[in-house]
Enzyme design. Structure first.
Site, PDB file in Angstrom:
ATOM      1  N   ALA A 123       2.295  -9.464  -3.125  1.00 35.97           N
ATOM      2  CA  ALA A 123       1.233 -10.053  -2.305  1.00 35.97           C
ATOM      3  C   ALA A 123       1.469  -9.724  -0.833  1.00 35.97           C
ATOM      4  CB  ALA A 123       1.186 -11.558  -2.519  1.00 35.97           C
ATOM      5  N   MET A 124       0.391  -9.706  -0.053  1.00 36.62           N
ATOM      6  CA  MET A 124       0.489  -9.261   1.337  1.00 36.62           C
ATOM      7  C   MET A 124       1.317 -10.210   2.198  1.00 36.62           C
ATOM      8  SD  MET A 124      -3.444  -9.877   2.504  1.00 36.62           S
ATOM      9  CE  MET A 124      -4.375 -11.309   1.968  1.00 36.62           C
ATOM     10  N   ARG A 125       1.555 -11.429   1.733  1.00 37.37           N
ATOM     11  CA  ARG A 125       2.387 -12.339   2.529  1.00 37.37           C
ATOM     12  C   ARG A 125       3.869 -11.962   2.442  1.00 37.37           C
ATOM     13  NH1 ARG A 125       0.543 -15.119  -1.912  1.00 37.37           N
ATOM     14  NH2 ARG A 125       2.104 -15.880  -3.394  1.00 37.37           N
ATOM     15  N   TYR A 126       4.203 -11.099   1.457  1.00 34.60           N
ATOM     16  CA  TYR A 126       5.600 -10.690   1.288  1.00 34.60           C
ATOM     17  C   TYR A 126       5.899  -9.320   1.895  1.00 34.60           C
ATOM     18  CZ  TYR A 126       5.576 -14.436  -2.193  1.00 34.60           C
ATOM     19  OH  TYR A 126       5.450 -15.639  -2.833  1.00 34.60           O
ATOM     20  N   THR A 127       4.907  -8.466   2.022  1.00 30.57           N
ATOM     21  CA  THR A 127       5.152  -7.089   2.445  1.00 30.57           C
ATOM     22  C   THR A 127       4.936  -6.928   3.944  1.00 30.57           C
ATOM     23  OG1 THR A 127       2.859  -6.512   1.930  1.00 30.57           O
ATOM     24  CG2 THR A 127       4.488  -6.158   0.204  1.00 30.57           C
TER      25      THR A 127
END
Length: 743
Positions: A123-127
């Site tokens: 998910a974009m919150r991790y990358t």
């Protein structure tokens, strides 16, 4: 202008057909121009362009610290692209995947998917992400007056309508998309090859497509592999802008094992292994013993296939796998993109390069004109400053004494508004003699630059030379070696089903009610097997599991079934009527199996028959093929194999008369009624019961019910005669013969 008719509610009335047509056309043009198709200039779709620009606006250059992908997606959605966050993030991920983009634009940190599953990204919150060095090709000239700026969706911000790409990103990274009524699929290419082709076009605009293909060999995919389409096919695709390419994986031989090191573009290694494993489970790859995946971060693709032995033909095996798995796949090409004029159309290679060069020439010209304007403006200001330095005391006096020094300065020294403003903005420390010298030096440099810019803009040759020099520098900076080898190979050929089946000994068994099965081995007591209630053994034949079994029904039609497809003898078999379509009322009478060149005797109970090669009985149709013409009221007797040493044919009638004659007397045919084998009385109820072929040193076994007796060659002399004779009667008690066999 025609005024639309309004009803009493003040609502505009429009015919449904006109409204729906306009709405659909508006939607279609929106999807084509603003969603699905890339522009030939920068090779980007609007969402990709906005992502790249937003990252640049956030300062996420190649040398900066990466930021959360959610930050970029938020800026893109909030400022420029009011659509779904998942679609925006997926577009960003696609530009960061080195197996999807030949030259990635986004440098992703974290889990950004894998070649086996490109959509397995976190998910974009991790990358986190930033731009790559390659992205400077798209952004380096953005603030230099090279492109038009348009309002964003709410009119509060400006965004570039295009990015001033210094290389044809459309060809370098390729693209794919589906719009309304049209789609696009452009394959990626190599920077060095494309740059040299562009330089060739600049030098010689009349260059032909074959000459361009001396520079651009063909597409160059990020995952490597082999492009096995012919040179003619590639040229045709480049000429028309559409077609299909054949991509194939590459492999090496290490210690007798096949190691697949590269896969076709957008092919999953895990899926390839699943496809191979499925064939192994179905026993369609007997030459394969094992397979495993040794891929890791250092070797993204390393699939190991272990053959069963060193005698396996690796080339034949791989040709089969290329034909039956995703190790070889076709890639669609459709160079349908938006041109400089804003209209979508399909481009051939030369037309695409020419159109991009026109875009690049216009971009460089705008850049030079923008710079020339800046230089001219600065020179104008410097002229005013130098006038002030030459009259510094008077300038200072005017500024100190006059209430409005600006118009006084303009009037006294014939200055423009900009020059006077720059004099008034001077700081005291800039009044030093050293500053005057710096300004003089700057003016000299700018005059030289101005002359160079004007000369370049006025000369097409100099402008082209500048573009060529920039193309060469970019190719040296960002270029790399070709990854996809272009090899002219023969089309992959799947092995025949018979070659893929293990050659094991089997016994095919047929029951009286037409149920068939196959038992492993040749030492099978078929009569002792279990049968369905009311059913019993009828015939059996021995052969190999990779051979075709032929069943002949009572009408003389032959049907072919692969032996390995028959059910196991552990059960009671399956009815043949589920596999073939015999005529109504027909029953199955015999079974034959062996090599295609094996010879058999087929005969009817009317006493007629012939020798036939087994391959002449093969049939691809479920309805079979007519082989033996059976007279009305008669049926087919069990077929008998003709071995290599067979010299005699034994035939026995239902009334117990045996005839032995030379095998040469019975002709070899492919179909028909045949010749008379045994003479039968016309007024008696006697039929041909069984036939058998045997050699000089073999004995003839006569089976009557559960009993049997053996006749040696010497004992058979009294039964010798010419074909078609009546034969001699067997001893009493042995005249009800069921079968004959050679031993």
């Amino acid at each position: 202008m025609k005024v639309q008719e309004l009803n009493f509610d003040g609502i505009e009335r429009v015919p449904m057909a006109r409204f729906t047509e306009k709405a659909y056309l508006d939607y279609s043009m929106y999807v084509i121009l603003d969603r699905a198709l890339p522009h030939i200039g920068d090779g980007l779709k609007p969402v990709q362009r906005r992502i790249v620009y937003a990252m640049s606006d956030l300062g996420l250059s190649a040398g900066s610290k990466p930021k959360k992908a959610a930050r970029t997606v938020g800026d893109v959605l909030g400022k420029f692209h009011p659509h779904g966050d998942s679609a925006c993030y997926e577009a960003m991920v696609h530009m960061a995947q080195p197996f999807s983009y030949r030259y990635p634009i986004v440098d992703g940190h974290g889990n950004w998917g894998s070649q086996d599953d490109p959509k397995s990204f976190a998910a974009m919150r991790y990358t986190e992400a930033r731009l790559t060095a390659y992205a400077r090709i798209l952004l380096a000239e953005l603030g230099q007056g090279t492109v038009d700026w348009v309002a964003n969706f709410d009119g509060t911000l400006k965004e570039p309508s295009l990015l001033p790409a210094a290389l044809p990103n459309l060809l370098l990274n390729g693209t794919s998309g589906i719009a309304v009524g049209m789609s696009t699929d452009v394959p990626p290419h190599n920077i060095r090859e494309v740059a040299t082709a562009l330089i060739r076009l600049l030098d010689r605009p009349k260059t032909t497509l074959p000459q361009l293909m001396r520079h651009i060999d063909g597409p160059d995919f990020p995952t490597g592999g082999e492009l096995v389409s012919s040179r003619g096919d590639i040229e045709q695709i480049y000429r028309t802008g559409s077609g299909t390419l054949r991509l194939r994986g590459t492999y090496e031989i290490e210690n007798g094992e096949v190691v697949i090191t590269q896969l076709p573009h957008q092919t999953s290694g895990a899926k390839v292994l699943e496809q191979i494993a499925a064939q192994m489970r179905a026993k369609k790859l007997p030459m394969m013993e094992d397979l495993r995946d040794e891929s890791d971060h250092e070797c993204p693709t390393r699939l190991v296939l272990t053959p069963r032995s060193s005698r396996v033909d690796i080339d034949t095996l791989m040709s089969h796998l290329f034909a039956t798995t995703d190790l070889e796949r076709t890639v669609r090409v459709n160079c349908n993109v938006i041109g400089v004029d804003g209209r979508p159309r399909v481009y051939g290679l030369k037309a695409l390069l020419e159109e991009w060069l026109a875009f690049r020439v216009a971009t460089v010209r705008r850049r030079l004109e923008h710079r020339l304007d800046r230089v001219t403006t600065r020179l104008h200001v410097l002229d005013g400053l130098l006038i002030a330095y030459l009259n510094i005391d008077e300038v200072i006096r005017i500024i100190r004494e006059e209430d409005k020094p600006k118009p006084v300065l303009m009037d006294r020294y014939k200055l423009t508004d900009a020059q006077a403003e720059s004099i008034l903005d001077l700081k005291l420390r800039h009044l030093a003699k050293l500053e005057e010298m710096k300004l003089s030096g700057e003016r000299t440099d700018l005059l030289a630059e101005q002359a160079d810019l004007e000369a370049t803009l006025q000369s097409k040759a100099k402008l082209n030379e500048l573009i060529k020099r920039e193309l060469t520098e970019l190719a040296e900076t960002h270029g790399d070696e070709r990854r996809t080898a272009i090899v002219d190979r023969q089309p992959a050929q799947a092995m025949a089903e018979s070659e893929l089946v293990t050659s094991d000994p089997v016994t095919v068994i047929l029951s009286e009610r037409g149920w068939a099965r196959a038992a492993k081995g040749h030492d099978i007591d078929a009569e002792a097997l279990a049968y369905r209630s009311g059913d019993r053994f009828l015939a059996a034949s021995t052969g190999r599991s990779n051979q075709l079994a032929v069943f002949v029904d009572s009408t003389g039609r032959a049907y072919s079934l692969a032996a390995h497809t028959l059910p196991s003898a552990r059960g009671q078999g399956e009815p043949l009527s589920g596999h073939v379509n015999p005529p109504d009322g027909a029953s199955f009478c015999t079974v034959l199996i062996g090599a295609p060149q094996d010879r058999w005797i087929v005969a009817s109970s009317a006493g007629y028959g012939f020798v036939v090669k087994l391959e002449d009985l093969y049939s691809r149709n479920k309805a079979g093929k007519a082989v033996l013409r059976v007279p009305q009221g008669h049926t087919v007797v069990s077929a008998a194999p003709v071995g290599d040493g067979a010299r005699w044919i034994g035939a026995v009638s239902s009334d117990g008369r045996l005839l032995a004659f030379a095998i040469e007397e019975l002709p070899e045919l492919s179909k028909g009624k045949g010749n008379r084998i045994l003479g039968l009385p016309s007024n008696a109820d006697a039929n041909l019961a069984a036939v058998c072929a045997f050699g000089e040193r073999q004995r003839l076994r006569i089976m009557s019910g559960q009993r049997w007796m053996t006749l040696k060659h010497k004992d058979l002399e009294r039964y010798h005669g010419q074909r078609g004779r009546r034969g001699m009667a067997l001893p009493r008690g042995w005249r009800k013969v069921g079968r004959l066999a050679a031993e």
